[in-house]
Design a protein around this motif. Structure first.
Motif, short mmCIF file in Angstrom:
data_model
loop_
_atom_site.label_atom_id
_atom_site.label_comp_id
_atom_site.label_asym_id
_atom_site.label_seq_id
_atom_site.Cartn_x
_atom_site.Cartn_y
_atom_site.Cartn_z
N TYR A 20 0.83 -1.19 0.00
CA TYR A 20 0.00 0.00 0.00
C TYR A 20 0.87 1.25 0.00
O TYR A 20 1.97 1.25 0.54
N ALA A 21 0.36 2.29 -0.60
CA ALA A 21 1.07 3.58 -0.60
C ALA A 21 0.04 4.69 -0.65
O ALA A 21 -1.06 4.53 -1.21
N THR A 22 0.39 5.80 -0.05
CA THR A 22 -0.42 7.01 -0.11
C THR A 22 0.48 8.12 -0.65
O THR A 22 1.57 8.33 -0.14
N VAL A 23 0.01 8.78 -1.69
CA VAL A 23 0.83 9.78 -2.38
C VAL A 23 0.03 11.07 -2.52
O VAL A 23 -1.13 11.04 -2.93
N ARG A 24 0.68 12.19 -2.20
CA ARG A 24 0.08 13.51 -2.43
C ARG A 24 0.63 14.05 -3.73
O ARG A 24 1.85 14.09 -3.91
N VAL A 25 -0.26 14.43 -4.63
CA VAL A 25 0.15 14.88 -5.96
C VAL A 25 -0.52 16.22 -6.26
O VAL A 25 -1.57 16.53 -5.71
N PRO A 26 0.09 17.02 -7.14
CA PRO A 26 -0.57 18.27 -7.54
C PRO A 26 -1.88 17.95 -8.26
O PRO A 26 -1.93 17.04 -9.10
N ALA A 27 -2.92 18.66 -7.92
CA ALA A 27 -4.24 18.37 -8.48
C ALA A 27 -4.27 18.52 -9.99
O ALA A 27 -4.95 17.77 -10.68
N ARG A 28 -3.49 19.46 -10.53
CA ARG A 28 -3.54 19.66 -11.98
C ARG A 28 -2.87 18.52 -12.73
O ARG A 28 -3.06 18.37 -13.92
N HIS A 29 -2.08 17.67 -12.04
CA HIS A 29 -1.43 16.53 -12.67
C HIS A 29 -1.94 15.20 -12.12
O HIS A 29 -1.26 14.18 -12.24
N GLU A 30 -3.12 15.21 -11.53
CA GLU A 30 -3.63 14.00 -10.90
C GLU A 30 -3.75 12.86 -11.92
O GLU A 30 -3.33 11.73 -11.64
N GLN A 31 -4.28 13.12 -13.09
CA GLN A 31 -4.46 12.05 -14.07
C GLN A 31 -3.12 11.52 -14.57
O GLN A 31 -2.96 10.32 -14.78
N LEU A 32 -2.15 12.39 -14.74
CA LEU A 32 -0.81 11.95 -15.14
C LEU A 32 -0.22 11.01 -14.09
O LEU A 32 0.35 9.97 -14.42
N HIS A 33 -0.39 11.34 -12.82
CA HIS A 33 0.11 10.48 -11.74
C HIS A 33 -0.65 9.16 -11.70
O HIS A 33 -0.04 8.11 -11.49
N ARG A 34 -1.95 9.20 -11.91
CA ARG A 34 -2.74 7.96 -11.92
C ARG A 34 -2.25 7.03 -13.03
O ARG A 34 -2.05 5.84 -12.80
N ASP A 35 -2.06 7.58 -14.23
CA ASP A 35 -1.58 6.77 -15.36
C ASP A 35 -0.18 6.23 -15.10
O ASP A 35 0.12 5.08 -15.43
N THR A 36 0.68 7.06 -14.53
CA THR A 36 2.05 6.65 -14.25
C THR A 36 2.07 5.51 -13.24
O THR A 36 2.73 4.48 -13.45
N TYR A 37 1.34 5.67 -12.14
CA TYR A 37 1.34 4.61 -11.12
C TYR A 37 0.69 3.33 -11.63
O TYR A 37 1.08 2.24 -11.24
N SER A 38 -0.31 3.44 -12.49
CA SER A 38 -0.93 2.22 -13.02
C SER A 38 0.06 1.44 -13.90
O SER A 38 -0.01 0.21 -13.97
N ALA A 39 1.00 2.12 -14.55
CA ALA A 39 2.02 1.43 -15.34
C ALA A 39 2.94 0.60 -14.46
O ALA A 39 3.55 -0.36 -14.92
N PHE A 40 3.05 0.96 -13.19
CA PHE A 40 3.91 0.23 -12.26
C PHE A 40 3.12 -0.80 -11.44
O PHE A 40 3.61 -1.29 -10.43
N GLY A 41 1.90 -1.10 -11.87
CA GLY A 41 1.11 -2.13 -11.22
C GLY A 41 0.22 -1.64 -10.09
O GLY A 41 -0.46 -2.43 -9.45
N TRP A 42 0.22 -0.35 -9.81
CA TRP A 42 -0.59 0.19 -8.73
C TRP A 42 -2.03 0.39 -9.19
O TRP A 42 -2.28 0.72 -10.35
N THR A 43 -2.95 0.22 -8.27
CA THR A 43 -4.36 0.50 -8.51
C THR A 43 -4.79 1.59 -7.54
O THR A 43 -4.51 1.49 -6.35
#
Length: 191
Positions: free
Chosen positions: A27-50
């Motif tokens: 498990y992980a909890t990550v704080r990301v800039p709101a304007r890049h939320e979708q970019l972070h979601r896509d990036t983490y999903s490439a590494f197997g995160w849901t």
């Protein structure tokens, strides 16, 4: 009990109990800039995160913050976890640099505008202090210069922001390419 329900109950009682399956998760909890939320979601999903949950502007009707919190999970039995971890660190570093570069576009422009505004305010203050002796050309000149500096703050902000955006654009492209490259390599590892 009717005969159909009794037959179904008897069949379920005779069946072997299902063996519980256990999946170890991380498990992980990550704080990301709101304007890049979708970019972070896509990036983490490439590494197997849901993404299990998120809290931020996308989760609410009225944006309250400039950051979002993503709660992530993934299977610990993922192939190549060590290599994925290294690629993930590279991608996270590039994401941080993207955010810093985008903030630098407006930070420098804001600093120029604030500096012009403060100098203009100093001129206006000098003009007001000189008014104690009665209106004079120096007082009027200082007041006009102060108002002119205030009026120039907005165009200076826009010009500085445009120049900085032109300087930052190639650097941003390199960082986005670094993120996409890390994601492609991670996706190849998880297949």
């Amino acid at each position: 009990m009717d005969s159909i329900t009794a037959a179904a109950f008897a069949a379920s009682a005779d069946a072997e109990p299902a063996t519980p399956s256990f999946t170890a998760r991380e498990y992980a909890t990550v704080r990301v800039p709101a304007r890049h939320e979708q970019l972070h979601r896509d990036t983490y999903s490439a590494f197997g995160w849901t993404v299990e949950a998120w809290d931020g502007p996308a989760a609410s009707i009225v944006p309250r913050t400039t950051t979002s919190t993503l709660t992530l999970t993934r299977d610990r039995a993922l192939r190549g976890r060590q290599a994925l971890g290294e690629l993930q660190r590279q991608a996270e570093g590039a994401l941080r640099r993207i955010d810093a570069l985008e903030r630098s576009r407006s930070a420098r422009a804001t600093a120029v505008a604030v500096a012009l505004g403060l100098v203009g305010a100093a001129f206006l203050a000098g003009s007001v202090f000189l008014l104690d002796d009665g209106p004079s050309f120096v007082s009027i000149g200082l007041g006009v210069n102060g108002l002119a500096l205030w009026a120039l703050a907005w165009p200076a902000h826009r010009l500085t922001a445009a120049r900085r955006a032109a300087q930052v654009a190639p650097l941003l492209d390199r960082q986005y390419d670094a993120v996409y490259d890390a994601c492609e390599r991670a996706a190849a590892l998880t297949r």
